[in-house]
Write a protein that holds these residues in place. Structure first.
Motif, PDB file in Angstrom:
ATOM      1  N   ASP A  76      -0.996  34.508   4.476  1.00  0.00           N
ATOM      2  CA  ASP A  76      -1.733  33.836   3.413  1.00  0.00           C
ATOM      3  C   ASP A  76      -1.206  32.441   3.119  1.00  0.00           C
ATOM      4  N   ASP A  77      -0.064  32.092   3.661  1.00  0.00           N
ATOM      5  CA  ASP A  77       0.470  30.735   3.483  1.00  0.00           C
ATOM      6  C   ASP A  77      -0.114  29.757   4.492  1.00  0.00           C
ATOM      7  N   SER A  78      -0.912  30.247   5.431  1.00  0.00           N
ATOM      8  CA  SER A  78      -1.529  29.381   6.434  1.00  0.00           C
ATOM      9  C   SER A  78      -2.493  28.415   5.756  1.00  0.00           C
ATOM     10  N   ALA A  79      -2.303  27.136   6.026  1.00  0.00           N
ATOM     11  CA  ALA A  79      -3.128  26.114   5.384  1.00  0.00           C
ATOM     12  C   ALA A  79      -2.706  24.748   5.897  1.00  0.00           C
ATOM     13  N   VAL A  80      -3.511  23.753   5.557  1.00  0.00           N
ATOM     14  CA  VAL A  80      -3.070  22.374   5.691  1.00  0.00           C
ATOM     15  C   VAL A  80      -2.336  22.019   4.396  1.00  0.00           C
ATOM     16  N   TYR A  81      -1.113  21.564   4.517  1.00  0.00           N
ATOM     17  CA  TYR A  81      -0.287  21.219   3.367  1.00  0.00           C
ATOM     18  C   TYR A  81      -0.291  19.710   3.148  1.00  0.00           C
ATOM     19  N   TYR A  82      -0.535  19.329   1.904  1.00  0.00           N
ATOM     20  CA  TYR A  82      -0.586  17.924   1.540  1.00  0.00           C
ATOM     21  C   TYR A  82       0.485  17.616   0.500  1.00  0.00           C
ATOM     22  N   CYS A  83       1.120  16.470   0.622  1.00  0.00           N
ATOM     23  CA  CYS A  83       1.974  16.030  -0.468  1.00  0.00           C
ATOM     24  C   CYS A  83       1.190  15.059  -1.337  1.00  0.00           C
ATOM     25  N   ALA A  84       1.566  15.010  -2.604  1.00  0.00           N
ATOM     26  CA  ALA A  84       0.853  14.201  -3.580  1.00  0.00           C
ATOM     27  C   ALA A  84       1.841  13.566  -4.544  1.00  0.00           C
ATOM     28  N   ALA A  85       1.462  12.421  -5.061  1.00  0.00           N
ATOM     29  CA  ALA A  85       2.288  11.725  -6.048  1.00  0.00           C
ATOM     30  C   ALA A  85       1.385  11.084  -7.083  1.00  0.00           C
ATOM     31  N   SER A  86       1.897  11.003  -8.313  1.00  0.00           N
ATOM     32  CA  SER A  86       1.076  10.442  -9.387  1.00  0.00           C
ATOM     33  C   SER A  86       1.943   9.982 -10.545  1.00  0.00           C
ATOM     34  N   PRO A  87       1.535   8.927 -11.230  1.00  0.00           N
ATOM     35  CA  PRO A  87       2.233   8.568 -12.471  1.00  0.00           C
ATOM     36  C   PRO A  87       1.869   9.502 -13.619  1.00  0.00           C
TER      37      PRO A  87
ATOM     38  N   TYR B  75      -2.620   9.831  -5.219  1.00  0.00           N
ATOM     39  CA  TYR B  75      -1.931   9.470  -3.977  1.00  0.00           C
ATOM     40  C   TYR B  75      -1.701  10.729  -3.143  1.00  0.00           C
ATOM     41  N   TRP B  76      -2.185  10.689  -1.902  1.00  0.00           N
ATOM     42  CA  TRP B  76      -2.140  11.857  -1.021  1.00  0.00           C
ATOM     43  C   TRP B  76      -1.716  11.482   0.386  1.00  0.00           C
ATOM     44  N   GLY B  77      -1.038  12.430   1.036  1.00  0.00           N
ATOM     45  CA  GLY B  77      -0.792  12.283   2.457  1.00  0.00           C
ATOM     46  C   GLY B  77      -1.967  12.799   3.263  1.00  0.00           C
ATOM     47  N   GLN B  78      -1.827  12.733   4.572  1.00  0.00           N
ATOM     48  CA  GLN B  78      -2.911  13.155   5.465  1.00  0.00           C
ATOM     49  C   GLN B  78      -2.887  14.649   5.753  1.00  0.00           C
ATOM     50  N   GLY B  79      -1.775  15.299   5.462  1.00  0.00           N
ATOM     51  CA  GLY B  79      -1.691  16.747   5.641  1.00  0.00           C
ATOM     52  C   GLY B  79      -0.978  17.148   6.916  1.00  0.00           C
TER      53      GLY B  79
ATOM     54  N   GLN C 290       0.840  -1.184   0.000  1.00  0.00           N
ATOM     55  CA  GLN C 290       0.000   0.000   0.000  1.00  0.00           C
ATOM     56  C   GLN C 290       0.883   1.244   0.000  1.00  0.00           C
ATOM     57  N   VAL C 291       0.583   2.183  -0.907  1.00  0.00           N
ATOM     58  CA  VAL C 291       1.352   3.413  -0.972  1.00  0.00           C
ATOM     59  C   VAL C 291       1.124   4.232   0.293  1.00  0.00           C
ATOM     60  N   ASP C 292       2.199   4.777   0.811  1.00  0.00           N
ATOM     61  CA  ASP C 292       2.090   5.581   2.023  1.00  0.00           C
ATOM     62  C   ASP C 292       2.802   6.907   1.822  1.00  0.00           C
ATOM     63  N   LEU C 293       2.100   8.014   2.077  1.00  0.00           N
ATOM     64  CA  LEU C 293       2.669   9.346   2.036  1.00  0.00           C
ATOM     65  C   LEU C 293       2.472   9.961   3.410  1.00  0.00           C
ATOM     66  N   ALA C 294       3.537  10.403   4.035  1.00  0.00           N
ATOM     67  CA  ALA C 294       3.456  10.922   5.395  1.00  0.00           C
ATOM     68  C   ALA C 294       4.198  12.245   5.486  1.00  0.00           C
ATOM     69  N   GLU C 295       3.429  13.316   5.760  1.00  0.00           N
ATOM     70  CA  GLU C 295       4.019  14.644   5.884  1.00  0.00           C
ATOM     71  C   GLU C 295       4.473  14.915   7.311  1.00  0.00           C
ATOM     72  N   SER C 296       5.447  15.813   7.431  1.00  0.00           N
ATOM     73  CA  SER C 296       5.897  16.282   8.735  1.00  0.00           C
ATOM     74  C   SER C 296       6.472  17.688   8.570  1.00  0.00           C
ATOM     75  N   GLY C 297       6.632  18.376   9.704  1.00  0.00           N
ATOM     76  CA  GLY C 297       7.297  19.673   9.673  1.00  0.00           C
ATOM     77  C   GLY C 297       6.409  20.880   9.824  1.00  0.00           C
ATOM     78  N   GLY C 298       5.101  20.675   9.884  1.00  0.00           N
ATOM     79  CA  GLY C 298       4.225  21.822  10.049  1.00  0.00           C
ATOM     80  C   GLY C 298       4.327  22.414  11.445  1.00  0.00           C
ATOM     81  N   GLY C 299       3.733  23.576  11.620  1.00  0.00           N
ATOM     82  CA  GLY C 299       3.746  24.209  12.927  1.00  0.00           C
ATOM     83  C   GLY C 299       3.274  25.644  12.857  1.00  0.00           C
ATOM     84  N   SER C 300       3.426  26.344  13.956  1.00  0.00           N
ATOM     85  CA  SER C 300       3.034  27.751  14.050  1.00  0.00           C
ATOM     86  C   SER C 300       4.279  28.623  13.973  1.00  0.00           C
ATOM     87  N   VAL C 301       4.292  29.547  13.049  1.00  0.00           N
ATOM     88  CA  VAL C 301       5.438  30.430  12.861  1.00  0.00           C
ATOM     89  C   VAL C 301       4.953  31.861  12.687  1.00  0.00           C
ATOM     90  N   GLN C 302       5.902  32.773  12.704  1.00  0.00           N
ATOM     91  CA  GLN C 302       5.585  34.186  12.517  1.00  0.00           C
ATOM     92  C   GLN C 302       5.899  34.618  11.085  1.00  0.00           C
TER      93      GLN C 302
END
Length: 137
Positions: A91-102, A126-130, A1-13
């Motif tokens: 304006d960059d505030s959001a949930v960020y998702y990674c994606a992959a595709s053939p 194919y998408w990560g959870q964000g 099963q394809v797995d995409l897992a994001e990391s590194g988000g947080g609160s910044v100024q």
């Protein structure tokens, strides 16, 4: 099963830097376009940055010159996709998702609630959870 897992988000100024990462494992295709999308609060998902199978990268106009997408494929079983975000703005505030595709896709891919679509109209698939990025002072 394809797995995409994001990391590194947080609160910044505003003006800070942040680096998102996504590990992609068990990807079953020989060709891969990969990218980052985001969904701001109350808005539709939108493309941010894409790196195609041939290494070309493309960016949303509003992040051009501030964000950099990189791909690390040294391990044949796992690809790590990074998004270096510099001088982030509210304006960059959001949930960020990674994606992959053939299938090729770009930062202006058409998105619905179900998926976003490549240049040939096929779903990216194919998408990560964000991971949440919040930019505020």
């Amino acid at each position: 099963q394809v797995d995409l897992a994001e990391s590194g988000g947080g609160s910044v100024q505003p003006g800070d830097s942040l680096k998102l990462s996504c590990t992609i494992s068990n990807y079953p295709h020989t060709k891969a376009s990969m990218g980052w999308f985001r969904q701001p609060p109350g808005k539709e998902r939108e493309g941010v940055a894409v790196i195609l199978d041939d290494g070309r990268s493309f960016y949303r106009n509003s992040v051009q010159g501030r964000f950099t997408i990189q791909k690390d494929s040294r391990d044949s079983r796992i690809t790590t996709l990074h998004l270096q975000m510099n001088n982030v703005q509210p304006d960059d505030s959001a949930v960020y998702y990674c994606a992959a595709s053939p299938n090729d896709f770009g930062p202006f891919s058409y998105c619905t609630k179900a998926d976003c679509y490549g240049t040939d109209g096929r779903p990216i698939g194919y998408w990560g959870q964000g991971t949440l990025v919040s930019v505020s002072s």
